[in-house]
Scaffold this motif. Structure first.
Motif, mmCIF file in Angstrom:
data_model
loop_
_atom_site.group_PDB
_atom_site.id
_atom_site.type_symbol
_atom_site.label_atom_id
_atom_site.label_comp_id
_atom_site.label_asym_id
_atom_site.label_seq_id
_atom_site.Cartn_x
_atom_site.Cartn_y
_atom_site.Cartn_z
ATOM 1 N N UNK A 273 0.851 -1.198 0.000
ATOM 2 C CA UNK A 273 0.000 0.000 0.000
ATOM 3 C C UNK A 273 0.880 1.239 0.000
ATOM 4 N N UNK A 274 0.442 2.263 -0.713
ATOM 5 C CA UNK A 274 1.099 3.571 -0.610
ATOM 6 C C UNK A 274 0.560 4.225 0.650
ATOM 7 N N UNK A 275 1.427 4.806 1.449
ATOM 8 C CA UNK A 275 0.950 5.515 2.637
ATOM 9 C C UNK A 275 0.640 6.964 2.249
ATOM 10 N N UNK A 276 -0.573 7.412 2.587
ATOM 11 C CA UNK A 276 -0.929 8.825 2.372
ATOM 12 C C UNK A 276 -1.262 9.460 3.717
ATOM 13 N N UNK A 277 -1.185 10.782 3.754
ATOM 14 C CA UNK A 277 -1.473 11.472 5.017
ATOM 15 C C UNK A 277 -2.926 11.932 5.066
ATOM 16 N N UNK A 278 -3.252 12.651 6.119
ATOM 17 C CA UNK A 278 -4.585 13.186 6.357
ATOM 18 C C UNK A 278 -5.176 13.876 5.116
ATOM 19 N N UNK A 279 -4.319 14.608 4.377
ATOM 20 C CA UNK A 279 -4.803 15.374 3.218
ATOM 21 C C UNK A 279 -4.814 14.552 1.941
ATOM 22 N N UNK B 62 0.837 -12.760 -1.398
ATOM 23 C CA UNK B 62 0.911 -11.289 -1.423
ATOM 24 C C UNK B 62 1.218 -10.789 -2.832
ATOM 25 N N UNK B 63 0.902 -9.534 -3.058
ATOM 26 C CA UNK B 63 1.242 -8.825 -4.296
ATOM 27 C C UNK B 63 2.094 -7.633 -3.871
ATOM 28 N N UNK B 64 3.291 -7.557 -4.416
ATOM 29 C CA UNK B 64 4.251 -6.539 -3.973
ATOM 30 C C UNK B 64 3.842 -5.121 -4.401
ATOM 31 N N UNK B 65 2.970 -5.025 -5.370
ATOM 32 C CA UNK B 65 2.539 -3.721 -5.890
ATOM 33 C C UNK B 65 1.533 -3.067 -4.931
ATOM 34 N N UNK B 66 1.662 -1.757 -4.687
ATOM 35 C CA UNK B 66 0.652 -1.080 -3.852
ATOM 36 C C UNK B 66 -0.679 -0.991 -4.604
ATOM 37 N N UNK B 67 -1.725 -1.626 -4.054
ATOM 38 C CA UNK B 67 -3.033 -1.609 -4.712
ATOM 39 C C UNK B 67 -4.035 -0.707 -3.992
ATOM 40 N N UNK B 68 -3.605 -0.140 -2.868
ATOM 41 C CA UNK B 68 -4.432 0.890 -2.222
ATOM 42 C C UNK B 68 -3.541 2.033 -1.747
#
Length: 250
Positions: A124-130, A210-216
């Motif tokens: 997963x890509x980590x995103x912040x509050x915004x 697992x899938x190594x690609x960020x899907x979310x």
């Protein structure tokens, strides 16, 4: 056969008005359409239900909205949500994340190839509050690196999971057929919530891949009940078990 590949999304909501519209939109925009969205709301007092009702009018697939009369908490709520899903494949979903447009497609592809696997999770890509990318991924954050991934594929998944939290529930999809083996979630220790338990149980027989690609895009923010943010002191089941035993002995 498309008929067999019916896809349910299990979404649990609780006062989710701030980020929910983005998540719903990302489910709607999937390259392969889902067959149903099952929502269990744990007693929201904000606009969550209004948002869901509005969304329901904009999609061709059914949206089933269930309201809990009493607050169940996230694990029990997910448990009942999963049981209400009718699809052959069930995608676990959190209210604050955003799905990549090819998430469903990639995971279905995985299940088609790995017919013995009962579940799969992704990076997963980590995103912040915004909603801005932090430049981090969940696999990087939990140190699920090439070496750990090789160990996992070589049959070491159970051991890896005993040492730390690797599977993010929000990235998981399961085959409905394995559900009777996974629930109810046993009330062993408070830290072992639904996704941790499911991953552990499936790992015993190496049935989770697992899938190594960020899907979310996984959102880290102040109010979330569970998340990767506090995971710097890797949640280890071995620690939990031995520590509580030592506490009892003292």
């Amino acid at each position: 056969d498309r008929m067999e590949e019916s896809i349910s999304v299990a979404l649990c909501t609780y006062n989710g008005e701030e980020f929910l519209p983005k998540q719903l939109e990302s489910i709607k925009q999937q390259s392969i359409a889902v067959h149903e969205l099952v929502v269990c709301d744990d007693g929201s007092r904000d606009a969550t239900l209004t948002i869901l009702e509005k969304f329901k009018q904009t999609v061709t697939f059914p949206v089933h909205i269930h309201q809990n009369t009493t607050n169940l908490g996230s694990s029990k709520n997910f448990e009942q949500c999963l049981q209400k899903c009718t699809g052959e494949f069930i995608f676990l979903c959190d209210q604050d994340d955003v799905w990549m447009p090819n998430k469903v497609e990639k995971m279905l592809e995985y299940f088609r190839i790995h017919t013995a696997q009962e579940a799969v999770f992704s990076n997963a890509q980590i995103i912040d509050q915004r909603g801005l990318q932090t430049g981090n991924t969940s696999f990087k954050q939990i140190e699920f690196n090439q070496e750990a991934q090789s160990n996992w594929l070589a049959g070491g998944s159970f051991e890896i999971l005993l040492k730390g939290y690797v599977v993010t529930g929000a990235t998981m999809a399961i085959r409905k057929r394995c559900l009777p083996d996974l629930i109810p979630v046993p009330d062993i220790i408070p830290e072992l919530i639904h996704d941790g338990w499911m991953a552990l149980k499936l790992a015993i027989h190496n049935q989770i891949g697992f899938i190594d690609e960020p899907l979310i895009q996984y959102r880290e923010h102040e109010s979330q009940q569970v998340g990767l943010k506090a995971k710097n002191e890797r949640v280890s089941l071995i620690d939990r078990f031995t520590r509580s035993r030592n506490d009892k002995l003292c």
